[in-house]
Scaffold this active site. Sequence first.
Site, PDB file in Angstrom:
ATOM      1  N   ASN A 139     -10.143  -0.440  -0.706  1.00  0.00           N
ATOM      2  CA  ASN A 139      -8.686  -0.397  -0.560  1.00  0.00           C
ATOM      3  C   ASN A 139      -8.059  -0.990  -1.822  1.00  0.00           C
ATOM      4  OD1 ASN A 139      -6.005  -0.899   0.070  1.00  0.00           O
ATOM      5  ND2 ASN A 139      -6.427  -1.893   2.035  1.00  0.00           N
TER       6      ASN A 139
ATOM      7  N   CYS B 124       0.814  -1.226   0.000  1.00  0.00           N
ATOM      8  CA  CYS B 124       0.000   0.000   0.000  1.00  0.00           C
ATOM      9  C   CYS B 124       0.844   1.272   0.000  1.00  0.00           C
ATOM     10  CB  CYS B 124      -0.946  -0.002   1.186  1.00  0.00           C
ATOM     11  SG  CYS B 124      -1.919  -1.505   1.273  1.00  0.00           S
TER      12      CYS B 124
ATOM     13  N   HIS C 129      -3.392   6.668   2.498  1.00  0.00           N
ATOM     14  CA  HIS C 129      -3.782   5.364   1.969  1.00  0.00           C
ATOM     15  C   HIS C 129      -5.191   5.054   2.467  1.00  0.00           C
ATOM     16  CE1 HIS C 129      -4.090   1.367   0.707  1.00  0.00           C
ATOM     17  NE2 HIS C 129      -4.065   0.864   1.918  1.00  0.00           N
TER      18      HIS C 129
HETATM   19  N1  COA Z   1     -19.307  -8.752   7.874  1.00  0.00           N
HETATM   20  C1  COA Z   1     -19.802  -8.994   9.095  1.00  0.00           C
HETATM   21  N2  COA Z   1     -19.046  -9.327  10.147  1.00  0.00           N
HETATM   22  C2  COA Z   1     -17.722  -9.407   9.958  1.00  0.00           C
HETATM   23  C3  COA Z   1     -17.133  -9.155   8.705  1.00  0.00           C
HETATM   24  C4  COA Z   1     -17.973  -8.832   7.630  1.00  0.00           C
HETATM   25  N3  COA Z   1     -17.521  -8.565   6.412  1.00  0.00           N
HETATM   26  N4  COA Z   1     -15.802  -9.302   8.822  1.00  0.00           N
HETATM   27  C5  COA Z   1     -15.550  -9.631  10.098  1.00  0.00           C
HETATM   28  N5  COA Z   1     -16.712  -9.697  10.789  1.00  0.00           N
HETATM   29  C6  COA Z   1     -16.912 -10.017  12.191  1.00  0.00           C
HETATM   30  C7  COA Z   1     -15.791 -10.815  12.792  1.00  0.00           C
HETATM   31  O1  COA Z   1     -15.959 -12.181  12.512  1.00  0.00           O
HETATM   32  C8  COA Z   1     -15.926 -10.484  14.251  1.00  0.00           C
HETATM   33  O2  COA Z   1     -16.944 -11.284  14.783  1.00  0.00           O
HETATM   34  P1  COA Z   1     -16.796 -11.929  16.262  1.00  0.00           P
HETATM   35  O3  COA Z   1     -16.669 -10.742  17.185  1.00  0.00           O
HETATM   36  O4  COA Z   1     -18.046 -12.697  16.403  1.00  0.00           O
HETATM   37  O5  COA Z   1     -15.547 -12.748  16.187  1.00  0.00           O
HETATM   38  C9  COA Z   1     -16.413  -9.043  14.254  1.00  0.00           C
HETATM   39  O6  COA Z   1     -16.951  -8.805  12.937  1.00  0.00           O
HETATM   40  C10 COA Z   1     -15.350  -8.021  14.569  1.00  0.00           C
HETATM   41  O7  COA Z   1     -14.207  -8.308  13.768  1.00  0.00           O
HETATM   42  P2  COA Z   1     -12.928  -7.402  13.848  1.00  0.00           P
HETATM   43  O8  COA Z   1     -11.874  -7.982  12.969  1.00  0.00           O
HETATM   44  O9  COA Z   1     -12.600  -7.127  15.276  1.00  0.00           O
HETATM   45  O10 COA Z   1     -13.501  -6.055  13.189  1.00  0.00           O
HETATM   46  P3  COA Z   1     -12.825  -4.639  13.109  1.00  0.00           P
HETATM   47  O11 COA Z   1     -13.681  -3.635  13.719  1.00  0.00           O
HETATM   48  O12 COA Z   1     -11.369  -4.670  13.532  1.00  0.00           O
HETATM   49  O13 COA Z   1     -12.838  -4.359  11.526  1.00  0.00           O
HETATM   50  C11 COA Z   1     -11.276  -4.403   9.675  1.00  0.00           C
HETATM   51  C12 COA Z   1     -12.141  -5.218  10.665  1.00  0.00           C
HETATM   52  C13 COA Z   1     -10.512  -5.340   8.802  1.00  0.00           C
HETATM   53  C14 COA Z   1     -12.240  -3.568   8.851  1.00  0.00           C
HETATM   54  C15 COA Z   1     -10.330  -3.479  10.486  1.00  0.00           C
HETATM   55  O14 COA Z   1      -9.702  -4.232  11.496  1.00  0.00           O
HETATM   56  C16 COA Z   1      -9.231  -2.853   9.644  1.00  0.00           C
HETATM   57  O15 COA Z   1      -9.503  -1.997   8.812  1.00  0.00           O
HETATM   58  N6  COA Z   1      -7.975  -3.204   9.908  1.00  0.00           N
HETATM   59  C17 COA Z   1      -6.788  -2.578   9.348  1.00  0.00           C
HETATM   60  C18 COA Z   1      -6.598  -2.807   7.895  1.00  0.00           C
HETATM   61  C19 COA Z   1      -5.281  -2.262   7.483  1.00  0.00           C
HETATM   62  O16 COA Z   1      -4.802  -1.267   8.004  1.00  0.00           O
HETATM   63  N7  COA Z   1      -4.617  -2.902   6.592  1.00  0.00           N
HETATM   64  C20 COA Z   1      -3.253  -2.503   6.276  1.00  0.00           C
HETATM   65  C21 COA Z   1      -3.153  -1.661   5.100  1.00  0.00           C
HETATM   66  S1  COA Z   1      -3.797  -2.492   3.711  1.00  0.00           S
END
Ligand code: COA
Length: 325
Positions: free
Chosen positions: A282, A113, A252
Site C-alpha cells: 500500500n 490514499c 487503491h
Molecule cells: N503477522 C501475524 N499476525 C498478525 C500480523 C502480522 N503482520 N498483524 C496482525 N496480526 C494478528 C493480530 O495480532 C491478530 O491476532 P489475535 O487474533 O491474536 O489478536 C490477528 O492477526 C488478526 O488481526 P486482524 O487485525 O483482525 O487481521 P485482519 O484479517 O483484519 O487483517 C489488515 C489486518 C490490516 C490486513 C486488514 O484489517 C486490513 O487490510 N484493513 C484495512 C486497511 C485499510 O483499508 N486501510 C485504509 C486505506 S489505507
Amino acid sequence: MKKVGIIGLGEYLPAKILTNADLERMVDTSDEWITTRTGIKERHLAARGEAASDLAAKAGGQALKDAGLKPEDIDLVIVATITGDMPTPSVAAILQDKMGMKDAACFDISAACAGFVYAISTAHQFIACGSYKNALVVGVEVLSSVTDWQDRNTCVLFGDGAGAAVLSEVKSGGIVSTYLGCDGSRTGVLNIPAGGSGNPATHETVDKRMHYLKMQGNELFKIAVNTMTRAAEEALRRAGLTFSNVNLIIPHQANSRIILAVAKKLGIPEDKVYLNIERCGNMSSASTATALCEAAREGRVKKGDIVLLDAFGAGLVWGAMVIKW
Ligand code: COA
C-alpha cells in the site's frame, strides 16, 4: 468548459525491495499471514535521504517525456502526499525547482490514499475553466518514514513509490465524472497522532512512537469495502454509465481482499481489476497513480476504454473517477 484528459504517465519505484521473508526477521509475522491476509509479497523502500520530491521528480520526468512536453510547458504542479520532504514548503515547490518548471503554480494535496484522485480532479477543474494549460499531477509517498518497524500490525502493509500524470486539453475522451467525499467523524481509525500543531514533537511523543501511522485495520476493512463500492457506483451514475461499460478498474491497493470484495459487489470480473499490491504493498496516494501508469504501459488501457479509479483512505476520504481513454 474544455475537455481534459491524461496525455502522459510516469512511475518510479525505489530500487530497494523488502520481502515478506525480510519482515519475518524483523517482527513476529510470516509470509503466509501477510500473503493470505493482504495479498502483499514485497514492497519498495526509498533509500536513506531519498525524499518524496526525489521519487516525484523521476516519475514526473517520465510523464513529461510520455506527454512530449518540456518542463517549461507545465504551468500547474499538484502533488498528492502525506509524507512530504518537510512540513513546509510543499513537495510541489521543491519538485518545480528540481524539474525546472519555472513559475508554475505549486501546491500539495493531503487526501491520503485518495490523494491522487483528488489531485487529478483539482487539475481537471483548473484546466477545464482555462486558468492553466498543462498540469503535472504526482501521487508520491515515502511511507517507510512514518512506519513503525516494530509494529507487525502496520509495518507489513506499506511501501514507497511515485506515479505521475500530465493533464491537458484533449479533443476526445478525457475525464467524464468524479465523485469525491469524506467522513471526518472517523479520523481516529487511521492517523499519525503527533508531529502536527495538535501535538507538536517532543521527546515524549518520540518515546511513545506517536510519529508513526496508527491504524485500526479490522475496523477499517468493512468501511473500505462499503465506501469504495458506493464511490464507484456514484461516479458511474454521474457518467451515465454502468459497470458493464467499464474496461478496467484501478482501485487503491490497501488489501487484495478488500479490492476483490469491492469487485464482487460491483459485479466486475477479476480480470478487469488492476492489481500491483503483490509487488508494491500500500503506497497511499502513489498506489492508484502507479497502477494507472503500469496498466497503460502493459497495454491494459486502450483508446476509447472506460477506466474507473476508486480510492479510499485516512480522513476518511474517498474519490472515484471515470476516464474515457
Ligand atoms: N503477522 C501475524 N499476525 C498478525 C500480523 C502480522 N503482520 N498483524 C496482525 N496480526 C494478528 C493480530 O495480532 C491478530 O491476532 P489475535 O487474533 O491474536 O489478536 C490477528 O492477526 C488478526 O488481526 P486482524 O487485525 O483482525 O487481521 P485482519 O484479517 O483484519 O487483517 C489488515 C489486518 C490490516 C490486513 C486488514 O484489517 C486490513 O487490510 N484493513 C484495512 C486497511 C485499510 O483499508 N486501510 C485504509 C486505506 S489505507
